[in-house]
Design a protein around this motif. Structure first.
Motif, mmCIF file in Angstrom:
data_model
loop_
_atom_site.group_PDB
_atom_site.id
_atom_site.type_symbol
_atom_site.label_atom_id
_atom_site.label_comp_id
_atom_site.label_asym_id
_atom_site.label_seq_id
_atom_site.Cartn_x
_atom_site.Cartn_y
_atom_site.Cartn_z
ATOM 1 N N THR A 199 0.830 -1.204 0.000
ATOM 2 C CA THR A 199 0.000 0.000 0.000
ATOM 3 C C THR A 199 0.867 1.258 0.000
ATOM 4 O O THR A 199 1.884 1.326 0.686
ATOM 5 N N ARG A 200 0.447 2.262 -0.772
ATOM 6 C CA ARG A 200 1.156 3.530 -0.839
ATOM 7 C C ARG A 200 0.502 4.542 0.099
ATOM 8 O O ARG A 200 -0.726 4.567 0.253
ATOM 9 N N LYS A 201 1.284 5.398 0.718
ATOM 10 C CA LYS A 201 0.746 6.412 1.617
ATOM 11 C C LYS A 201 0.042 7.530 0.838
ATOM 12 O O LYS A 201 -0.957 8.077 1.280
ATOM 13 N N SER A 202 0.579 7.858 -0.318
ATOM 14 C CA SER A 202 -0.014 8.895 -1.155
ATOM 15 C C SER A 202 -1.300 8.383 -1.799
ATOM 16 O O SER A 202 -1.345 7.278 -2.345
ATOM 17 N N LYS A 203 -2.367 9.175 -1.759
ATOM 18 C CA LYS A 203 -3.645 8.760 -2.337
ATOM 19 C C LYS A 203 -3.546 8.563 -3.844
ATOM 20 O O LYS A 203 -4.127 7.629 -4.397
ATOM 21 N N ARG A 204 -2.829 9.434 -4.524
ATOM 22 C CA ARG A 204 -2.722 9.328 -5.984
ATOM 23 C C ARG A 204 -1.866 8.131 -6.388
ATOM 24 O O ARG A 204 -2.186 7.424 -7.349
ATOM 25 N N GLU A 205 -0.794 7.885 -5.659
ATOM 26 C CA GLU A 205 0.011 6.691 -5.926
ATOM 27 C C GLU A 205 -0.798 5.429 -5.654
ATOM 28 O O GLU A 205 -0.750 4.463 -6.424
ATOM 29 N N GLU A 206 -1.546 5.438 -4.556
ATOM 30 C CA GLU A 206 -2.336 4.264 -4.198
ATOM 31 C C GLU A 206 -3.433 3.999 -5.224
ATOM 32 O O GLU A 206 -3.721 2.840 -5.552
ATOM 33 N N ALA A 207 -4.042 5.052 -5.747
ATOM 34 C CA ALA A 207 -5.068 4.878 -6.775
ATOM 35 C C ALA A 207 -4.480 4.194 -8.009
ATOM 36 O O ALA A 207 -5.094 3.277 -8.586
ATOM 37 N N GLU A 208 -3.291 4.608 -8.418
ATOM 38 C CA GLU A 208 -2.633 3.984 -9.572
ATOM 39 C C GLU A 208 -2.261 2.534 -9.256
ATOM 40 O O GLU A 208 -2.435 1.641 -10.093
ATOM 41 N N ARG A 209 -1.763 2.303 -8.057
ATOM 42 C CA ARG A 209 -1.370 0.938 -7.678
ATOM 43 C C ARG A 209 -2.574 0.002 -7.680
ATOM 44 O O ARG A 209 -2.498 -1.115 -8.201
ATOM 45 N N VAL A 210 -3.682 0.450 -7.111
ATOM 46 C CA VAL A 210 -4.888 -0.391 -7.034
ATOM 47 C C VAL A 210 -5.397 -0.732 -8.429
ATOM 48 O O VAL A 210 -5.735 -1.888 -8.710
ATOM 49 N N GLU A 211 -5.445 0.260 -9.317
ATOM 50 C CA GLU A 211 -5.918 -0.007 -10.675
ATOM 51 C C GLU A 211 -4.967 -0.922 -11.430
ATOM 52 O O GLU A 211 -5.393 -1.781 -12.205
#
Length: 207
Positions: free
Chosen positions: A122-134
């Motif tokens: 999991t990424r702490k940054s919301k935008r990084e996490e959104a990209e990781r999840v997708e």
């Protein structure tokens, strides 16, 4: 189906596509860790602070590249196999499509497969996490594409009955392993590599 991240509108003054292209060149040629974020800005011809209008970090940019490459791979698979009823021909078409790429796309795939571990945490940054999840969703979709192709072939009697998920992972693993060592400037043309892998995968699946 995976939910796509809505891409920002690419207006005439947008530098997003140019940043992504420059980042692919830099990350693919010298490695992600060795690439300075400022180097990407220099290639695009903008100041480093301008990068943050589009990507909040170098890692955010990397995750975006990975997500876009996974989406491209899925789209190519779908286009190549759609309407192909014969399972063996569908398998061959999917493999050929995987290697029907430009030199720039070769770099994108090298980046993707060199950094797959980035998708596990999991990424702490919301935008990084959104990209990781997708990107994770797309990984699962791509894997399901290949498994379903094999399941169809087995149900039609074209392929021997086996664990389709395990076999699909083996086929996909063989296909993508090429991007770790293949170089467009090397002595072996990609068409020759494609033909070799296609034959190996068909033998693996059909015999």
């Amino acid at each position: 189906m995976a939910t796509r991240i809505v891409e920002p509108e690419a207006g005439p003054r947008s530098k997003r596509a140019a940043i992504l292209a420059a980042a692919v060149d830099c990350f693919g040629e010298t490695g992600f860790e060795a690439t300075k974020w400022s180097t990407v800005a220099e290639r695009v011809g903008i100041g480093q602070t301008a990068l943050y209008h589009y990507f909040e970090s170098k890692t955010h940019c990397l995750l975006t590249i990975m997500r876009l490459e996974l989406q491209r791979s899925h789209d190519k698979f779908t286009e190549a196999t759609e309407g192909v009823e014969d399972p063996t021909e569908a398998l061959r078409a999917a493999i050929r499509a995987a290697y029907d790429v430009s030199d720039h796309e070769v770099l994108q795939m090298r980046i993707l497969h060199n950094h797959m571990d980035l998708l596990s945490g999991t990424r702490k940054s919301k935008r990084e996490e959104a990209e990781r999840v997708e990107a994770r969703k797309l990984v699962q979709l791509v894997e399901r594409n290949w498994t379903n192709l094999l399941v169809k072939g087995m149900s039609m009697g074209a392929f021997p009955l086996r664990d389709a998920q395990l076999l699909g992972s083996g086929v996909l693993g063989l296909i993508v392993s090429v991007w770790r060592w293949y170089r467009p400037s090397g002595p072996t043309p990609l068409s020759e590599v494609s033909e070799l892998i296609e034959g190996a995968c068909v033998r693996m699946v059909a015999t």
